[in-house]
Design an enzyme around this catalytic site. Sequence first.
Site, PDB file in Angstrom:
ATOM      1  N   SER A   1     -41.957 -28.475 -15.932  1.00 34.13           N
ATOM      2  CA  SER A   1     -40.964 -29.490 -16.296  1.00 34.13           C
ATOM      3  C   SER A   1     -39.843 -29.548 -15.264  1.00 34.13           C
ATOM      4  CB  SER A   1     -40.357 -29.177 -17.663  1.00 34.13           C
ATOM      5  OG  SER A   1     -41.333 -29.215 -18.667  1.00 34.13           O
ATOM      6  N   GLN A   2     -39.227 -30.709 -15.186  1.00 38.44           N
ATOM      7  CA  GLN A   2     -38.057 -30.915 -14.316  1.00 38.44           C
ATOM      8  C   GLN A   2     -36.925 -29.991 -14.781  1.00 38.44           C
ATOM      9  OE1 GLN A   2     -36.898 -35.004 -14.549  1.00 38.44           O
ATOM     10  NE2 GLN A   2     -34.968 -34.663 -13.457  1.00 38.44           N
TER      11      GLN A   2
END
Length: 213
Positions: free
Chosen positions: A64-65
Amino acid sequence: MNETTKHKGLRRHLIQRLRIKGIQSKDVLNLMLDVPRHLFMDPSLINFAYEDNAYPISSDQTISQPYTVAFQSELLDVSATHKVLEIGTGSGYQTAILLGLSSMVYTIERQQALFKKTQRLFLQLGYRPKKHIFGDGYKGLPTEAPFDRIIVTAGAPVVPKPLLNQLTIGGKLVIPIGEKEQIMTRFIRTSKTSFDKEEFGRFRFVPLLENKN
Ligand code: SAH
């Protein structure tokens, strides 16, 4: 400059950007300053570890970012006494952040190759979730329920009922809901049968997949 100093410097810049984007939790920001995201990345992408982007990991999944990790962690509002369940271990990076907030973290991953790879990484780096399970997180983890906090790191078309049922009263579930695009949603259990629901903007996740190991 050695690697450790270089990475720490890059993390400091990243933390600044997260602050500007609105992340406020000191606990979450301090953990993101400490946890070496580059070690959770695919080796070919290591130079991008401190960019604020999601990247491919194995089994067609993504890490994930950082902004998303920070945002979800902040919404989850974890304290040290909380029993926490994570659905979608993936690279293990979000798990590492959760382990800085509570020592009682349970995490589930449904891709076997990824599960094994991350299991080795946890051992190597000394991260110790209470349980790291290979299975379908759609069903939650009934044998260990209830949980004070549940976080889902994949996009769910609808909220899985078992996850709501496995919350303590006062417990919180943070889950991105939607098909192509998801709305970050937080449920708070207010009684045995009632939940408050809040929504927090749009995100994009890989899908939460049911019943397919
Ligand atoms: N937090 C992770 C996110 C990985 S992407 C990270 O930052 O690395 C989401 C993960 O959820 C993927 O690894 C995917 O395999 C997993 N996943 C999807 N459906 C699942 C399910 N039903 N049960 C458990 N894990 C699931």
